[in-house]
Scaffold this motif. Structure first.
Motif, PDB file in Angstrom:
ATOM      1  N   LEU A  72       0.659  -1.258   0.058  1.00  0.00           N
ATOM      2  CA  LEU A  72      -0.044   0.029   0.105  1.00  0.00           C
ATOM      3  C   LEU A  72       0.852   1.169  -0.028  1.00  0.00           C
ATOM      4  O   LEU A  72       0.194   2.535  -0.354  1.00  0.00           O
ATOM      5  N   LYS A  73       2.028   0.950  -0.260  1.00  0.00           N
ATOM      6  CA  LYS A  73       3.025   2.254   0.147  1.00  0.00           C
ATOM      7  C   LYS A  73       4.345   1.957  -0.901  1.00  0.00           C
ATOM      8  O   LYS A  73       4.419   0.886  -1.011  1.00  0.00           O
ATOM      9  N   GLN A  74       4.966   2.957  -0.949  1.00  0.00           N
ATOM     10  CA  GLN A  74       6.271   2.706  -1.754  1.00  0.00           C
ATOM     11  C   GLN A  74       7.353   2.281  -0.995  1.00  0.00           C
ATOM     12  O   GLN A  74       7.353   2.596   0.107  1.00  0.00           O
ATOM     13  N   PHE A  75       8.416   1.788  -1.561  1.00  0.00           N
ATOM     14  CA  PHE A  75       9.756   1.426  -0.880  1.00  0.00           C
ATOM     15  C   PHE A  75      10.753   1.399  -1.817  1.00  0.00           C
ATOM     16  O   PHE A  75      10.493   1.225  -3.117  1.00  0.00           O
ATOM     17  N   ASP A  96       6.957   0.669  -6.437  1.00  0.00           N
ATOM     18  CA  ASP A  96       5.558   2.040  -6.409  1.00  0.00           C
ATOM     19  C   ASP A  96       4.698   1.181  -5.696  1.00  0.00           C
ATOM     20  O   ASP A  96       4.729   0.047  -5.207  1.00  0.00           O
ATOM     21  N   TYR A  97       3.676   1.812  -5.335  1.00  0.00           N
ATOM     22  CA  TYR A  97       2.184   1.586  -4.831  1.00  0.00           C
ATOM     23  C   TYR A  97       1.954   0.298  -5.768  1.00  0.00           C
ATOM     24  O   TYR A  97       1.753   0.312  -6.723  1.00  0.00           O
ATOM     25  N   GLY A 104      11.798   2.209   3.409  1.00  0.00           N
ATOM     26  CA  GLY A 104      10.471   2.426   3.417  1.00  0.00           C
ATOM     27  C   GLY A 104       9.783   1.550   4.199  1.00  0.00           C
ATOM     28  O   GLY A 104      10.444   0.801   5.244  1.00  0.00           O
ATOM     29  N   ILE A 105       8.824   0.873   3.809  1.00  0.00           N
ATOM     30  CA  ILE A 105       8.012  -0.100   4.572  1.00  0.00           C
ATOM     31  C   ILE A 105       8.796  -1.363   4.405  1.00  0.00           C
ATOM     32  O   ILE A 105       9.074  -1.637   3.445  1.00  0.00           O
ATOM     33  N   SER A 150       5.690  -5.461   6.849  1.00  0.00           N
ATOM     34  CA  SER A 150       4.792  -4.426   7.365  1.00  0.00           C
ATOM     35  C   SER A 150       3.495  -4.853   7.240  1.00  0.00           C
ATOM     36  O   SER A 150       3.005  -5.429   6.129  1.00  0.00           O
ATOM     37  N   ASN A 198       1.751  -2.787   5.939  1.00  0.00           N
ATOM     38  CA  ASN A 198       1.074  -2.153   4.898  1.00  0.00           C
ATOM     39  C   ASN A 198       1.317  -2.829   3.800  1.00  0.00           C
ATOM     40  O   ASN A 198       1.057  -2.423   2.546  1.00  0.00           O
ATOM     41  N   SER A 213      -1.589   7.165  -4.477  1.00  0.00           N
ATOM     42  CA  SER A 213      -1.568   6.227  -3.562  1.00  0.00           C
ATOM     43  C   SER A 213      -2.949   5.358  -3.287  1.00  0.00           C
ATOM     44  O   SER A 213      -2.806   4.488  -2.302  1.00  0.00           O
TER      45      SER A 213
END
Length: 835
Positions: free
Chosen positions: A537-540, A548-549, A591-592, A596, A598, A736
């Motif tokens: 759900l998030k970028q890393f 990307d997402y 990032g995540i 995670s 996420n 997002s």
């Protein structure tokens, strides 16, 4: 009572005469016919027009004719979705057949050279019949056209065949023709009944107009997404016919139409001489129809704007397209405003104008050949003026989508190249292997302009079809015009998709970015195999790569396959879906981290697609086609007639295409299912129904255009100008939001053909896609509609109990070539829990 007796008497008389219709009713009788050539009746077992010819019988006759006549060769150019042959008959004199390859080469060479001698060149005429299956008079007439050309004797036919190569396509839509013939024949009465209320004249849903996947194939000449289209486009470019005829039917109460259409609705890229020649050809149709007493009209309806139609596609390719529209009996005999309309009568009009076209071609041969030669000569000169300019397009994250746009160019014989190296133009980065470049200095430069143009000003405000179809916008690829040809790499002559792979075997996890077009296909196979898969759900970032997402995570541990088996399975999927899969050996990222919260575990979708009465079949077919042919997703086609007894608990997702209504019991059942955790994904006017039935709270914007100083005569045009027939608009994305996963840019072009305008939600995060303030990119929209559309939203997502309702105001899967928004539907399906 007396009137009823007279109508019954006339009906019986006409029915009797129809059953005794023979070739003399149809064919010219001032000539002799070769008795060694089989008549249609001798092969198919009935007179033409007595029954609707089935496609198998049509094929049988064409093969028999080709076997008997040295004027005809026949080829099978491929198969439909239902495995029916796509036939083409080449009909010309024996002398021409002996030199057919040389004739074809000389004909094509004349479009490539500035100097050419057309004096002894045959003219090439492509005659295509019944691209709409329930407009069958064309294909039934093709039996007679072919017989006439094979059997007629005398100086006229000899001169015609010596000077003409006829490419006869007896059925442009075999699957639809077969479906309609079955319907009309199984509902035929021995005593023919012209009553329009008879079941014979009311097909069941979806009707036989369309092909197997319910596509209107007369909109696919430019996109070329269907097998039937690919066969005929290959033939078209192989020959570049001078004239192409497209035989259709229209409403029962009409008469007969031939082009030109309404002059103000001709595409500006079409030369004026094209319309003048079309009008001159029309004089031959008028003369022929006068002789048999048939009513007709021209220049009052239809148009030559959208190049994706059969009668308009030739106009941007140096030819002349001609549309014929015959009032339809929709069966064997029906009452009409013009008296009892019989099936044989409709066939005779189609035959008459098919032959008048050939007469026009014979008499206007040099003028039409010169027109084509000059068309390409002028096009090449236009290309020379832009010799240093090119168009580049691509998507550095999505090679497959870029490939499919290049595939269309290849089918249209447009030259394009790899880019020499990565470069930036107009603020967009173009990556080698993910981009192609088209030099403007080539023969097909006018076709390129037609495919890539964005047009927002028009001579007329009414359109028979869509007003915009710009391909880079449809594919949502980055593109730039007027780039230097110094960026040209090698010319692409053998277009191939990128090969997918797994970087290496991992004992920890695999990552897959969601950008590539076929990632939904891969994900579906993973979930079908019960491979635990998560979405980010998030970028890393990790290993010097930004993820990307929407990135997919596949842990190695605790799967149903061991490490080696999982690696082998992923390798197989990567190659099938042209996807790059990255192996990683740690869960630590910038990032995540991979553990995670996420990362959300995805559940397999169980999908039903609502079809049947009340549903727009085109929209439903496009979704079915997308699932079935591109993503290998199995979806149950759930009919509106059977939903009441279906167990909806089998499904977690129900897709509803454009729909008018549903019965009250079925509405309650659907709402209860959604409240219990199901996801509804709905399109277009279904949004209004869902609001009315309290599935979702929506606020609609409305336009109010008062009719001031509008005469009664102008009423139709006034109302028509408020229709959005098909245009392209810009929207901003919240990248997002899971509905937008897989899109790398923060803006997207959207196709729109409704006036369903939804006000934005007061909470900005509930508006993941929103039209910009000045959204028009290409096409026609009235000023009042444009003002209302500004900053509205094309999608809304709301909870309903434990479930969700997702509405799109417009079609994300339009005509199979709108690749750029297909992923919106996939995101709604696979990430439904995360929305």
């Amino acid at each position: 009572m007396n009137r009823l007796i007279i109508v019954f008497f006339l009906s019986s008389l006409i029915a009797t005469s129809q059953n005794h219709t023979d070739l003399s009713y149809y064919l010219p009788q001032d000539i002799n016919y070769n008795q060694n050539i089989p008549t249609p009746e001798s092969v198919i077992g009935h007179q033409v027009g007595e029954w609707h010819v089935t496609h198998d019988k049509l094929v049988q006759y064409m093969h028999a004719l080709a076997k008997a006549s040295d004027r005809i060769t026949i080829e099978d150019r491929g198969k439909t979705f239902e495995n029916r042959p796509l036939l083409l008959l080449t009909i010309t004199s024996v002398k021409n057949h002996e030199n057919i390859d040389a004739i074809k080469k000389k004909h094509i060479d004349a479009t490539n050279n500035n100097a050419v001698d057309i004096k002894d060149m045959p003219i090439v005429v492509y005659q295509g019949f019944s691209i709409h299956g329930n407009e069958p008079s064309g294909s039934n007439a093709s039996l007679l056209v072919a017989y006439y050309l094979a059997a007629a004797k005398g100086n006229y036919i000899n001169e015609l065949l010596d000077n003409t190569v006829i490419l006869l396509d007896p059925s442009l839509n075999p699957d639809g023709l077969q479906r309609f013939a079955y319907w009309a024949n199984t509902n035929k009465n021995i005593n023919l009944n012209p009553d329009p209320n008879d079941r014979e004249y009311s097909e069941v849903w979806p009707g036989a107009r369309t092909n197997h996947y319910w596509f209107d194939m007369n909109r696919d000449w430019l996109p070329v997404q269907l097998p039937e289209s690919r066969a005929r486009i290959e033939t078209f470019h192989k020959w570049l016919p001078n004239i192409l005829t497209d035989h259709h039917e229209m409403g029962t109460n009409a008469t007969f139409f031939f082009q030109p259409g309404i002059p103000s609705r001709t595409h500006p890229l079409t030369p004026k001489l094209n319309q003048e020649l079309t009008k001159n050809i029309g004089n031959f149709h008028a003369e022929a129809l006068n002789k048999i007493g048939s009513l007709y009209y021209t220049e009052e309806s239809y148009d030559d704007f959208y190049y994706g139609k059969g009668s308009t596609f030739p106009d941007i390719n140096g030819g002349i397209g001609i549309l014929f529209e015959q009032a339809s009996s929709r069966g064997h005999m029906q009452e009409s405003d013009n008296g009892i309309l019989t099936f044989p009568f409709t066939i005779r009009n189609q035959l008459t104008t098919a032959l008048s076209t050939l007469n026009a071609a014979k008499n206007m041969r040099e003028d039409i050949l010169k027109y084509q030669h000059d068309f390409y000569k002028n096009a090449r000169q236009e290309g020379i003026k832009e010799a240093t300019k090119a168009i580049v397009f691509g998507d550095e994250k999505d090679a497959a989508k870029t490939f499919h746009l290049a595939e269309i160019l290849s089918r249209h014989k447009i030259k394009f190249h790899e880019i020499k190296q990565d470069f930036t133009a107009n603020g967009k980065r173009f990556k080698k292997g993910y981009s192609y470049i088209i030099p403007k200095n080539q023969k097909n430069t006018r076709l390129i302009n037609a495919m890539f143009e964005t047009r927002t000003t028009f001579q007329d405000s009414l359109f028979y079809d869509i007003s915009a179809w710009s391909f880079p916008l449809a594919f949502n690829v980055d593109y730039a015009e007027n780039v230097s040809t110094n960026n040209l790499g090698e010319q692409v002559t053998n277009l191939q998709q990128n090969i997918g792979n797994v970087s290496k075997q991992s004992d920890y996890a695999y990552l897959i970015e969601w950008h590539e077009y076929y990632t939904p296909k891969l994900l579906n196979q993973l979930l079908n195999k019960d491979i635990r898969t998560k979405v980010a759900l998030k970028q890393f970032s990790m290993n010097n790569k930004d993820y990307d997402y929407g990135t997919l995570l596949i842990p190695v541990q605790n799967q149903k396959l061991n490490g080696t088996g999982l690696y082998a399975f992923l390798n197989k999927l990567a190659k099938e879906s042209h996807i790059q899969i990255d192996a990683v050996k740690t869960g630590l990222t910038k990032g995540i981290d991979l553990g995670s919260r996420n990362f959300k575990t995805l559940k397999k979708p169980e999908i039903a697609l609502l079809v049947g009465d009340g549903i727009t079949s085109y929209d439903a077919g496009e979704i079915w086609h997308l699932f079935d042919t591109r993503y290998n997703i199995t979806a149950t086609k759930l009919d509106t007639k059977t939903i009441g007894r279906a167990n909806l608990n089998r499904y977690n997702t129900i897709v509803i295409p454009n729909m008018r209504s549903l019965s009250e019991p079925n509405t309650k059942k659907l709402k209860a299912w959604a409240k219990n955790g199901g996801t509804i994904i709905a399109y277009r006017n279904t949004a209004k129904w869902l609001k009315e039935k309290e599935f979702i709270k929506l606020d609609f914007e409305k336009t109010n255009v008062p009719a001031k100083n509008i005469s009664f005569e102008e009423k139709s045009d006034f109302n028509g100008a408020q229709v959005i027939g098909g245009a392209i608009f810009e929207a901003k994305l919240d990248r997002s939001h899971p509905i937008n996963f897989g899109y790398k840019n923060d803006k997207i072009p959207l196709f729109r053909n409704t006036t369903v305008f939804i006000k934005a939600d007061s909470l900005s995060y509930n508006n993941p896609i929103r039209y910009t303030k000045n959204p028009l990119l290409s096409g026609y929209i009235s000023k009042p509609n444009l003002e209302v559309l500004s900053e509205t939203v094309p999608v809304q997502i709301k909870k309903l109990g434990k479930g969700k309702v997702i509405v799109f105001t417009d079609n994300t899967n339009f005509r199979a070539f709108w690749y750029g928004t297909n992923k919106l539907l996939m995101n709604a399906i696979f990430f439904r829990k995360e929305l």
